[in-house]
Design a protein around this motif. Structure first.
Motif, PDB file in Angstrom:
ATOM      1  N   TRP A 110      -0.164 -12.940  -2.026  1.00 23.53           N
ATOM      2  CA  TRP A 110      -0.333 -14.339  -1.627  1.00 23.53           C
ATOM      3  C   TRP A 110      -1.751 -14.527  -1.088  1.00 23.53           C
ATOM      4  O   TRP A 110      -2.276 -13.673  -0.401  1.00 23.53           O
ATOM      5  CB  TRP A 110       0.692 -14.659  -0.528  1.00 23.53           C
ATOM      6  N   GLY A 111      -2.387 -15.629  -1.412  1.00 25.39           N
ATOM      7  CA  GLY A 111      -3.695 -15.946  -0.842  1.00 25.39           C
ATOM      8  C   GLY A 111      -4.825 -15.222  -1.539  1.00 25.39           C
ATOM      9  O   GLY A 111      -5.546 -15.805  -2.327  1.00 25.39           O
ATOM     10  N   GLU A 112      -4.986 -13.956  -1.258  1.00 24.80           N
ATOM     11  CA  GLU A 112      -6.012 -13.137  -1.909  1.00 24.80           C
ATOM     12  C   GLU A 112      -5.328 -12.319  -3.000  1.00 24.80           C
ATOM     13  O   GLU A 112      -4.715 -11.291  -2.736  1.00 24.80           O
ATOM     14  CB  GLU A 112      -6.697 -12.235  -0.886  1.00 24.80           C
ATOM     15  N   GLU A 113      -5.447 -12.782  -4.226  1.00 25.58           N
ATOM     16  CA  GLU A 113      -4.634 -12.245  -5.316  1.00 25.58           C
ATOM     17  C   GLU A 113      -5.187 -10.973  -5.946  1.00 25.58           C
ATOM     18  O   GLU A 113      -4.497 -10.325  -6.727  1.00 25.58           O
ATOM     19  CB  GLU A 113      -4.432 -13.332  -6.369  1.00 25.58           C
ATOM     20  N   ASP A 114      -6.411 -10.578  -5.608  1.00 25.15           N
ATOM     21  CA  ASP A 114      -7.026  -9.400  -6.213  1.00 25.15           C
ATOM     22  C   ASP A 114      -6.642  -8.139  -5.430  1.00 25.15           C
ATOM     23  O   ASP A 114      -7.488  -7.455  -4.859  1.00 25.15           O
ATOM     24  CB  ASP A 114      -8.543  -9.561  -6.255  1.00 25.15           C
ATOM     25  N   GLN A 115      -5.337  -7.859  -5.393  1.00 23.95           N
ATOM     26  CA  GLN A 115      -4.809  -6.667  -4.735  1.00 23.95           C
ATOM     27  C   GLN A 115      -3.441  -6.360  -5.327  1.00 23.95           C
ATOM     28  O   GLN A 115      -2.885  -7.161  -6.068  1.00 23.95           O
ATOM     29  CB  GLN A 115      -4.738  -6.854  -3.217  1.00 23.95           C
ATOM     30  N   ASP A 116      -2.913  -5.209  -4.996  1.00 24.57           N
ATOM     31  CA  ASP A 116      -1.633  -4.765  -5.543  1.00 24.57           C
ATOM     32  C   ASP A 116      -0.509  -5.716  -5.106  1.00 24.57           C
ATOM     33  O   ASP A 116      -0.593  -6.371  -4.071  1.00 24.57           O
ATOM     34  CB  ASP A 116      -1.339  -3.341  -5.060  1.00 24.57           C
ATOM     35  N   SER A 117       0.544  -5.764  -5.905  1.00 27.06           N
ATOM     36  CA  SER A 117       1.698  -6.610  -5.593  1.00 27.06           C
ATOM     37  C   SER A 117       2.407  -6.088  -4.344  1.00 27.06           C
ATOM     38  O   SER A 117       2.249  -4.936  -3.943  1.00 27.06           O
ATOM     39  CB  SER A 117       2.664  -6.653  -6.771  1.00 27.06           C
ATOM     40  N   PHE A 118       3.208  -6.953  -3.752  1.00 31.57           N
ATOM     41  CA  PHE A 118       3.956  -6.626  -2.545  1.00 31.57           C
ATOM     42  C   PHE A 118       5.410  -6.331  -2.871  1.00 31.57           C
ATOM     43  O   PHE A 118       5.955  -6.839  -3.855  1.00 31.57           O
ATOM     44  CB  PHE A 118       3.939  -7.815  -1.566  1.00 31.57           C
ATOM     45  N   MET A 120       0.833  -1.202   0.000  1.00 28.41           N
ATOM     46  CA  MET A 120       0.000   0.000   0.000  1.00 28.41           C
ATOM     47  C   MET A 120       0.869   1.254   0.000  1.00 28.41           C
ATOM     48  O   MET A 120       1.939   1.272   0.590  1.00 28.41           O
ATOM     49  CB  MET A 120      -0.895   0.021   1.244  1.00 28.41           C
ATOM     50  N   GLY A 121       0.359   2.286  -0.629  1.00 28.04           N
ATOM     51  CA  GLY A 121       1.025   3.584  -0.613  1.00 28.04           C
ATOM     52  C   GLY A 121       2.371   3.552  -1.318  1.00 28.04           C
ATOM     53  O   GLY A 121       2.582   2.786  -2.259  1.00 28.04           O
ATOM     54  N   ASP A 122       3.282   4.399  -0.855  1.00 31.51           N
ATOM     55  CA  ASP A 122       4.644   4.434  -1.392  1.00 31.51           C
ATOM     56  C   ASP A 122       5.404   3.282  -0.736  1.00 31.51           C
ATOM     57  O   ASP A 122       5.939   3.414   0.362  1.00 31.51           O
ATOM     58  CB  ASP A 122       5.296   5.784  -1.073  1.00 31.51           C
ATOM     59  N   GLU A 156      -4.610  -6.551   2.113  1.00 27.64           N
ATOM     60  CA  GLU A 156      -3.573  -5.551   1.865  1.00 27.64           C
ATOM     61  C   GLU A 156      -3.099  -4.967   3.189  1.00 27.64           C
ATOM     62  O   GLU A 156      -3.823  -4.963   4.171  1.00 27.64           O
ATOM     63  CB  GLU A 156      -4.108  -4.463   0.940  1.00 27.64           C
ATOM     64  N   ARG A 157      -1.843  -4.501   3.174  1.00 33.28           N
ATOM     65  CA  ARG A 157      -1.284  -3.935   4.405  1.00 33.28           C
ATOM     66  C   ARG A 157      -0.216  -2.905   4.084  1.00 33.28           C
ATOM     67  O   ARG A 157       0.561  -3.067   3.158  1.00 33.28           O
ATOM     68  CB  ARG A 157      -0.729  -5.023   5.307  1.00 33.28           C
ATOM     69  N   ILE A 158      -0.215  -1.859   4.884  1.00 32.09           N
ATOM     70  CA  ILE A 158       0.773  -0.809   4.717  1.00 32.09           C
ATOM     71  C   ILE A 158       2.151  -1.315   5.126  1.00 32.09           C
ATOM     72  O   ILE A 158       3.154  -0.947   4.535  1.00 32.09           O
ATOM     73  CB  ILE A 158       0.365   0.472   5.469  1.00 32.09           C
ATOM     74  N   ILE A 159       2.182  -2.183   6.142  1.00 27.89           N
ATOM     75  CA  ILE A 159       3.438  -2.829   6.554  1.00 27.89           C
ATOM     76  C   ILE A 159       3.097  -4.122   7.289  1.00 27.89           C
ATOM     77  O   ILE A 159       2.076  -4.206   7.972  1.00 27.89           O
ATOM     78  CB  ILE A 159       4.312  -1.904   7.448  1.00 27.89           C
ATOM     79  N   ASP A 160       3.929  -5.090   7.089  1.00 31.52           N
ATOM     80  CA  ASP A 160       3.829  -6.360   7.799  1.00 31.52           C
ATOM     81  C   ASP A 160       5.255  -6.759   8.151  1.00 31.52           C
ATOM     82  O   ASP A 160       6.127  -6.756   7.275  1.00 31.52           O
ATOM     83  CB  ASP A 160       3.183  -7.418   6.901  1.00 31.52           C
ATOM     84  N   ILE A 161       5.499  -7.049   9.407  1.00 38.11           N
ATOM     85  CA  ILE A 161       6.833  -7.466   9.851  1.00 38.11           C
ATOM     86  C   ILE A 161       6.676  -8.797  10.573  1.00 38.11           C
ATOM     87  O   ILE A 161       5.926  -8.885  11.553  1.00 38.11           O
ATOM     88  CB  ILE A 161       7.481  -6.416  10.783  1.00 38.11           C
TER      89      ILE A 161
END
Length: 164
Positions: free
Chosen positions: A45-53, A12-14, A90-95
């Motif tokens: 991964w999993g839910e593919e109908d979203q922007d790439s990571f 998500m985002g920049d 989708e997520r802005i950040i995942d750690i």
């Protein structure tokens, strides 16, 4: 495994900025980043109908224990605006904590090594780049071997060095 390895991901985002902010926060709140992989672009991964990571693995030196690191990760993610909308959203950040030295931890709150690591190229590709010979404490295979044997078919693209 010798070290603490974290996987960073954002779609998500920049995205490049999100990774940069996350790494700065890790340095400030968890410990010094002593090694980092290239940045990799991966389909969701999993839910593919979203922007790439964008994904990246960092090796961290820290005096904090694994549960304290998990707490710090939650603080960093929340401060960056992460909303937990559900699995594979989708997520802005995942750690994620991939490894904490050679420790094996299996609780409701925390699994180390990460329990899905061996099934995910988006984590194994950057990990194999910076820790190819390190041994998984459960499977007794190197990161390179795990990556080569992974059946995940999602394309993982290493971005040029100027992006890291």
């Amino acid at each position: 495994m010798d070290g603490i390895y974290l996987l960073l991901g954002t779609n998500m985002g920049d995205k490049f900025l999100q990774l940069k902010i996350a790494k700065r926060q890790i340095n400030e709140q968890i410990g010094a980043i002593v090694k980092q992989s290239s940045i990799y672009k991966t389909a969701a991964w999993g839910e593919e109908d979203q922007d790439s990571f964008l994904n990246q693995v960092v090796k961290v030196q820290s005096k904090l224990g694994p549960l304290k690191i998990l707490d710090k990760i939650a603080i960093i993610e929340a401060a960056m605006g992460r909303e937990r909308k559900g699995k594979w959203k989708e997520r802005i950040i995942d750690i994620d904590i991939l490894y904490y030295h050679n420790q094996v931890i299996a609780t409701e709150k925390l699994h180390i090594p990460h329990k899905e690591l061996q099934n995910r190229n988006f984590a194994l590709a950057p990990l194999a780049e910076i820790a190819s010979g390190e041994i998984h404490p459960v499977f007794q295979k190197t990161q390179k071997e795990l990556h080569e044997q992974c059946t995940d078919q999602l394309e993982v693209i290493m971005l040029p060095p100027e992006h890291s």
